[in-house]
Scaffold this motif. Sequence first.
Motif, PDB file in Angstrom:
ATOM      1  N   ASP A 107      -1.492 -14.336 -32.010  1.00 35.08           N
ATOM      2  CA  ASP A 107      -0.739 -14.016 -33.319  1.00 35.08           C
ATOM      3  C   ASP A 107      -0.323 -15.474 -33.742  1.00 35.08           C
ATOM      4  O   ASP A 107       0.429 -16.125 -32.852  1.00 35.08           O
ATOM      5  N   VAL A 108      -0.400 -15.762 -34.795  1.00 30.99           N
ATOM      6  CA  VAL A 108       0.164 -16.942 -35.395  1.00 30.99           C
ATOM      7  C   VAL A 108       1.222 -16.935 -36.869  1.00 30.99           C
ATOM      8  O   VAL A 108       0.924 -15.842 -37.424  1.00 30.99           O
ATOM      9  N   LYS A 109       2.153 -17.480 -36.572  1.00 32.89           N
ATOM     10  CA  LYS A 109       3.058 -17.365 -37.645  1.00 32.89           C
ATOM     11  C   LYS A 109       3.419 -18.682 -38.217  1.00 32.89           C
ATOM     12  O   LYS A 109       3.872 -19.542 -37.620  1.00 32.89           O
ATOM     13  N   ARG A 110       2.935 -19.059 -39.341  1.00 31.80           N
ATOM     14  CA  ARG A 110       2.876 -20.340 -39.899  1.00 31.80           C
ATOM     15  C   ARG A 110       4.104 -20.771 -40.694  1.00 31.80           C
ATOM     16  O   ARG A 110       4.610 -19.996 -41.331  1.00 31.80           O
ATOM     17  N   GLY A 111       4.626 -22.023 -40.217  1.00 29.88           N
ATOM     18  CA  GLY A 111       5.826 -22.595 -40.698  1.00 29.88           C
ATOM     19  C   GLY A 111       5.201 -24.085 -41.547  1.00 29.88           C
ATOM     20  O   GLY A 111       4.036 -24.358 -41.525  1.00 29.88           O
ATOM     21  N   LEU A 164       5.408 -24.038 -31.664  1.00 22.30           N
ATOM     22  CA  LEU A 164       5.804 -23.478 -30.740  1.00 22.30           C
ATOM     23  C   LEU A 164       4.761 -22.557 -30.006  1.00 22.30           C
ATOM     24  O   LEU A 164       4.082 -21.872 -30.380  1.00 22.30           O
ATOM     25  N   GLY A 165       4.299 -23.142 -28.834  1.00 21.50           N
ATOM     26  CA  GLY A 165       3.335 -22.447 -28.239  1.00 21.50           C
ATOM     27  C   GLY A 165       3.879 -21.613 -27.127  1.00 21.50           C
ATOM     28  O   GLY A 165       4.740 -21.788 -26.318  1.00 21.50           O
ATOM     29  N   ILE A 166       3.541 -20.236 -26.921  1.00 20.25           N
ATOM     30  CA  ILE A 166       4.031 -19.183 -26.357  1.00 20.25           C
ATOM     31  C   ILE A 166       2.719 -18.644 -25.458  1.00 20.25           C
ATOM     32  O   ILE A 166       2.292 -17.529 -25.977  1.00 20.25           O
ATOM     33  N   VAL A 175       2.443 -20.101 -32.147  1.00 22.11           N
ATOM     34  CA  VAL A 175       1.093 -19.557 -31.720  1.00 22.11           C
ATOM     35  C   VAL A 175       1.219 -18.873 -30.234  1.00 22.11           C
ATOM     36  O   VAL A 175       1.794 -19.468 -29.396  1.00 22.11           O
ATOM     37  N   ARG A 176       1.088 -17.356 -30.341  1.00 25.34           N
ATOM     38  CA  ARG A 176       1.604 -16.497 -29.235  1.00 25.34           C
ATOM     39  C   ARG A 176       0.343 -16.009 -28.751  1.00 25.34           C
ATOM     40  O   ARG A 176      -0.292 -15.178 -29.339  1.00 25.34           O
ATOM     41  N   ASP A 214       6.064 -26.377 -25.778  1.00 25.04           N
ATOM     42  CA  ASP A 214       5.556 -25.141 -25.285  1.00 25.04           C
ATOM     43  C   ASP A 214       6.390 -24.311 -24.350  1.00 25.04           C
ATOM     44  O   ASP A 214       7.265 -24.771 -23.601  1.00 25.04           O
ATOM     45  N   CYS A 215       6.623 -23.132 -24.552  1.00 19.70           N
ATOM     46  CA  CYS A 215       7.775 -22.216 -24.482  1.00 19.70           C
ATOM     47  C   CYS A 215       7.421 -21.704 -23.196  1.00 19.70           C
ATOM     48  O   CYS A 215       6.315 -20.530 -23.035  1.00 19.70           O
ATOM     49  N   HIS A 216       8.238 -21.528 -21.956  1.00 25.02           N
ATOM     50  CA  HIS A 216       7.944 -20.928 -20.972  1.00 25.02           C
ATOM     51  C   HIS A 216       9.178 -20.616 -20.136  1.00 25.02           C
ATOM     52  O   HIS A 216      10.406 -21.115 -20.355  1.00 25.02           O
ATOM     53  N   SER A 217       9.081 -19.635 -19.221  1.00 26.76           N
ATOM     54  CA  SER A 217      10.300 -19.339 -18.243  1.00 26.76           C
ATOM     55  C   SER A 217       9.658 -18.712 -16.980  1.00 26.76           C
ATOM     56  O   SER A 217       8.696 -18.517 -16.938  1.00 26.76           O
ATOM     57  N   ILE A 218      10.559 -18.952 -15.947  1.00 30.82           N
ATOM     58  CA  ILE A 218      10.251 -18.248 -14.540  1.00 30.82           C
ATOM     59  C   ILE A 218      11.328 -18.073 -13.911  1.00 30.82           C
ATOM     60  O   ILE A 218      12.582 -18.430 -14.211  1.00 30.82           O
ATOM     61  N   ARG A 219      11.341 -17.110 -12.992  1.00 30.93           N
ATOM     62  CA  ARG A 219      12.274 -17.021 -12.030  1.00 30.93           C
ATOM     63  C   ARG A 219      13.036 -18.149 -11.346  1.00 30.93           C
ATOM     64  O   ARG A 219      12.209 -19.009 -11.060  1.00 30.93           O
ATOM     65  N   SER A 220      13.974 -18.110 -11.261  1.00 27.22           N
ATOM     66  CA  SER A 220      14.821 -19.203 -10.847  1.00 27.22           C
ATOM     67  C   SER A 220      14.720 -19.626  -9.309  1.00 27.22           C
ATOM     68  O   SER A 220      14.766 -20.798  -8.913  1.00 27.22           O
ATOM     69  N   ARG A 221      14.262 -18.517  -8.484  1.00 30.01           N
ATOM     70  CA  ARG A 221      13.876 -18.697  -7.233  1.00 30.01           C
ATOM     71  C   ARG A 221      12.300 -18.428  -6.891  1.00 30.01           C
ATOM     72  O   ARG A 221      12.356 -16.983  -6.897  1.00 30.01           O
ATOM     73  N   VAL A 222      11.512 -18.997  -6.381  1.00 32.30           N
ATOM     74  CA  VAL A 222      10.218 -18.552  -6.242  1.00 32.30           C
ATOM     75  C   VAL A 222       9.614 -19.701  -5.099  1.00 32.30           C
ATOM     76  O   VAL A 222       8.948 -20.569  -5.167  1.00 32.30           O
ATOM     77  N   PRO A 223      10.193 -19.248  -3.783  1.00 34.93           N
ATOM     78  CA  PRO A 223       9.995 -19.978  -2.456  1.00 34.93           C
ATOM     79  C   PRO A 223       8.432 -20.406  -2.390  1.00 34.93           C
ATOM     80  O   PRO A 223       8.075 -21.527  -1.861  1.00 34.93           O
ATOM     81  N   PHE A 224       7.318 -19.375  -2.795  1.00 33.26           N
ATOM     82  CA  PHE A 224       5.979 -19.904  -2.602  1.00 33.26           C
ATOM     83  C   PHE A 224       5.506 -21.165  -3.542  1.00 33.26           C
ATOM     84  O   PHE A 224       4.787 -22.070  -3.510  1.00 33.26           O
ATOM     85  N   LEU A 225       6.402 -21.550  -4.584  1.00 32.25           N
ATOM     86  CA  LEU A 225       6.116 -22.591  -5.585  1.00 32.25           C
ATOM     87  C   LEU A 225       6.907 -23.605  -5.586  1.00 32.25           C
ATOM     88  O   LEU A 225       6.646 -24.967  -5.823  1.00 32.25           O
ATOM     89  N   PHE A 226       8.435 -23.522  -5.254  1.00 32.74           N
ATOM     90  CA  PHE A 226       9.052 -24.596  -5.047  1.00 32.74           C
ATOM     91  C   PHE A 226      10.453 -24.195  -4.124  1.00 32.74           C
ATOM     92  O   PHE A 226      10.591 -23.117  -4.051  1.00 32.74           O
TER      93      PHE A 226
END
Length: 265
Positions: free
Chosen positions: A5-9, A15-17, A60-61, A143-155
């Motif tokens: 989905d694209v929302k043009r401005g 914003l990449g999602i 752009v999502r 580029d818009c991201h989020s992740i759990r604050s604790r992920v021992p496998f990754l960090f």
Amino acid sequence: MNPVDVKRGQGPIVLGIPHSGTFIPPDVFARLTPIGQSLADTDWHVDRLYSDILPGATSVRANFHRYVIDANRDPSGASLYPGQNTTGLVPVTSFEGEPIWTNAPGTEEIEARRVRWHAPYHAALAGELERVLGMHGVAVLYDCHSIRSRVPFLFEGRLPDFNIGTNSGRACDPRLADGVEDVCRRAPGYTMVRDGRFRGGWTTRHYGRPAQGVHAIQMELAQSTYLESETAPFQYDARKADNLREHIGAVLRAIEFMTIKLESR
């Protein structure tokens, strides 16, 4: 299902999602393990978090889930972080390192998914960056991201709240990175890091070409900053999110302001 989905401005920021989408074709979903079917690795509600946050911004999502194919991975399948735990173009494990497939896709299926989902997302993203660059002489991909604050496998330990990724300074003008860092550093009650564990995914690295007028910054947010809980059902916390939106809005306004200097170069 439309892949994107694209929302043009009319402003200079795109914003990449890539990871808030939850659509998985039924035949693909049926092959996921119960852990995979929980979709726990979604960038939950990031599209809502950034909705209407900056007048004039383009968004752009990707509508598909990262388990179908990851829109922020190199289409060749090359690892973003050689030697470190990570997930690939089509993940085979969750962020906890647990298998997510009862019958993992093979090479031909992955290529078909790339063509069906990954390629249209990046065609749309590249097209919007080109359009914005033509209008302003400069374009900024955020580029818009989020992740759990604790992920021992990754960090190890707890992730900072704001994780700014610039591909170690190669993806954007240093003034943009400094401005983003300054806003995040001054946000009371939040922590931040620049080019830490998350230096920017394939999108940031691929599109960030400052010499050609296209700058890219990835923002990885700790989900604890806007969710009620980082466990199912991953509910959006409006109070926490509204406070966070003030600061990410300030980040985007700072970027927009700084593009005036970049346009005048």
